[in-house]
Motif scaffolding. Structure first.
Motif, PDB file in Angstrom:
ATOM      1  N   SER A  54       0.826  -1.211   0.000  1.00  0.00           N
ATOM      2  CA  SER A  54       0.000   0.000   0.000  1.00  0.00           C
ATOM      3  C   SER A  54       0.858   1.258   0.000  1.00  0.00           C
ATOM      4  O   SER A  54       0.550   2.243  -0.690  1.00  0.00           O
ATOM      5  N   GLU A  55       1.949   1.226   0.763  1.00  0.00           N
ATOM      6  CA  GLU A  55       2.848   2.387   0.810  1.00  0.00           C
ATOM      7  C   GLU A  55       3.619   2.536  -0.500  1.00  0.00           C
ATOM      8  O   GLU A  55       3.880   3.669  -0.946  1.00  0.00           O
ATOM      9  N   GLN A  56       3.999   1.415  -1.114  1.00  0.00           N
ATOM     10  CA  GLN A  56       4.667   1.486  -2.415  1.00  0.00           C
ATOM     11  C   GLN A  56       3.739   2.098  -3.464  1.00  0.00           C
ATOM     12  O   GLN A  56       4.152   2.946  -4.259  1.00  0.00           O
ATOM     13  N   LEU A  57       2.477   1.658  -3.465  1.00  0.00           N
ATOM     14  CA  LEU A  57       1.505   2.187  -4.423  1.00  0.00           C
ATOM     15  C   LEU A  57       1.280   3.679  -4.189  1.00  0.00           C
ATOM     16  O   LEU A  57       1.139   4.452  -5.151  1.00  0.00           O
ATOM     17  N   GLN A  58       1.297   4.093  -2.936  1.00  0.00           N
ATOM     18  CA  GLN A  58       1.126   5.510  -2.612  1.00  0.00           C
ATOM     19  C   GLN A  58       2.245   6.349  -3.232  1.00  0.00           C
ATOM     20  O   GLN A  58       2.005   7.489  -3.658  1.00  0.00           O
ATOM     21  N   VAL A  59       3.456   5.772  -3.309  1.00  0.00           N
ATOM     22  CA  VAL A  59       4.570   6.476  -3.963  1.00  0.00           C
ATOM     23  C   VAL A  59       4.214   6.806  -5.410  1.00  0.00           C
ATOM     24  O   VAL A  59       4.498   7.908  -5.905  1.00  0.00           O
ATOM     25  N   LEU A  60       3.550   5.861  -6.094  1.00  0.00           N
ATOM     26  CA  LEU A  60       3.189   6.084  -7.502  1.00  0.00           C
ATOM     27  C   LEU A  60       2.071   7.118  -7.636  1.00  0.00           C
ATOM     28  O   LEU A  60       1.939   7.744  -8.689  1.00  0.00           O
ATOM     29  N   TYR A  61       1.271   7.284  -6.588  1.00  0.00           N
ATOM     30  CA  TYR A  61       0.280   8.368  -6.591  1.00  0.00           C
ATOM     31  C   TYR A  61       0.957   9.716  -6.344  1.00  0.00           C
ATOM     32  O   TYR A  61       0.595  10.722  -6.956  1.00  0.00           O
TER      33      TYR A  61
END
Length: 347
Positions: free
Chosen positions: A109-116
């Protein structure tokens, strides 16, 4: 519009993500050449990933891809299985100290947040599927979304949630299998069969992966119905790749008949099926290969990390995960640019 045009590529070449092997410089080199460079970021801490994305953006103004491994909160936070007795004995026999981490993998979830927060031109996903809402959020930021499939039903699932393309990964491919449905394990499909069967259930643009080592092979998968070819193993022995010298030499030895170029699909390193060169570890512990008795991914991956680190320090290729596809006998010691120029000569 074709993927080639959408991504503004000069050549139908995607450099495979390959977590742990790819580097910002490798990705930028491929993108600057006119292909799609990528960074395998599934094992990368979110704060490090942000810096790596910034580095790639500083090295190229061309499209590039970030790849993440889709894991549930339960999967990335939980170690609820015992260290296998045979692995524990190996650690004792070789006086390898280990302390299992609290979490076996990075927080997806935190990795995906980086892409946001730090949008990239292309995001691809493996080991699972994200939600339609997550796909739409990435696309609203200008990011193309690419799924990974080992089975036509997985490709259709990505098409149904609005992904822009799917990477269909044949059984020939090196490294981890990217699918998640039981069907993709029970009857693994070769790449050309996978492309043709996928074409019968969805018209989503396809990127082909698995055993592609030459310009002729790129043309073959395009003829079969894929728009782009994703190439991994061929890049491993080039100068911009980030693997250690022991691993790189084992691949080159396999291409020069100094060691067998035989590869195996195995769960023994990580708990998830992956293809690599046959070595002593896979031979010695073959009897424990059963998925019923091994800890699942990513738990076993966290447990074998200490063996792999010890092997790397001691230049011991026999206990490293030597991920490689079935085309490994064709690798060459060359620069990344030399490989790219060789590939496009035949196109």
């Amino acid at each position: 519009m074709s993927l080639l045009d959408t991504l503004n590529l000069s050549y139908p070449i995607v450099q495979a993500p390959m977590a742990g092997a790819t580097t910002p410089k490798l990705a930028a080199t491929v993108s600057n050449f006119g292909g799609l460079g990528s960074l395998g970021s599934g094992m990368t801490a979110p704060n490090v990933l942000t810096g790596q994305i910034d580095t790639i953006k500083s090295l190229t103004d061309r499209p590039f891809m970030i790849n993440l491994m889709v894991l549930s909160k339960q999967e990335y936070t939980t170690i609820d299985t015992e260290l296998p007795a045979w692995l524990s004995q190996y650690y004792r026999d070789n006086t390898i100290e280990f302390t299992l981490p609290k979490c076996p993998a990075q927080n997806f979830s935190e990795q995906l947040q980086v892409l946001y927060d730090n949008p990239v031109p292309v995001a691809s996903f493996t080991f699972g599927i994200i939600s339609a809402e997550q796909v739409q959020r990435l696309q609203s930021l200008g990011t193309l979304v690419i799924g990974t499939a080992n089975h036509p039903l997985e490709a259709k699932a990505w098409a149904d949630i609005g992904a822009d393309a799917v990477c269909v990964q044949g059984v020939e491919a090196g490294g981890h299998r990217g699918g998640w449905l039981p069907q993709s394990e029970s009857d693994p499909l070769g790449l050309l069969t996978l492309i043709s069967q996928t074409r019968t259930c969805t018209d989503i643009p396809l990127i082909a992966a698995g055993g592609i080592m030459s310009g002729q092979a790129i043309k073959a998968v395009q003829t079969a119905g894929a728009e782009l070819a994703q190439i991994g193993t061929a890049f491993l022995t080039t100068d911009k790749c980030g693997i250690n010298d022991t691993y790189k030499q084992a691949l080159l030895d396999a291409s020069q008949d100094k060691r067998s170029s035989e590869t195996r699909l195995t769960r023994l390193f990580s708990g998830k099926l992956a293809r690599g060169l046959l070595n002593d570890y896979l031979r010695d512990f073959a009897e424990f290969e059963s998925a019923d008795t091994l800890p699942p991914y990513p738990q076993l991956n966290a447990m074998t990390k200490f063996m792999r680190a010890h092997a790397s320090q001691n230049m011991d290729a026999e206990h490293l995960s030597l991920w490689a596809g079935q085309g490994v006998a064709l690798v060459k010691k060359e620069s990344t640019l030399e490989l790219l120029e060789r590939l496009v000569k035949a196109l």
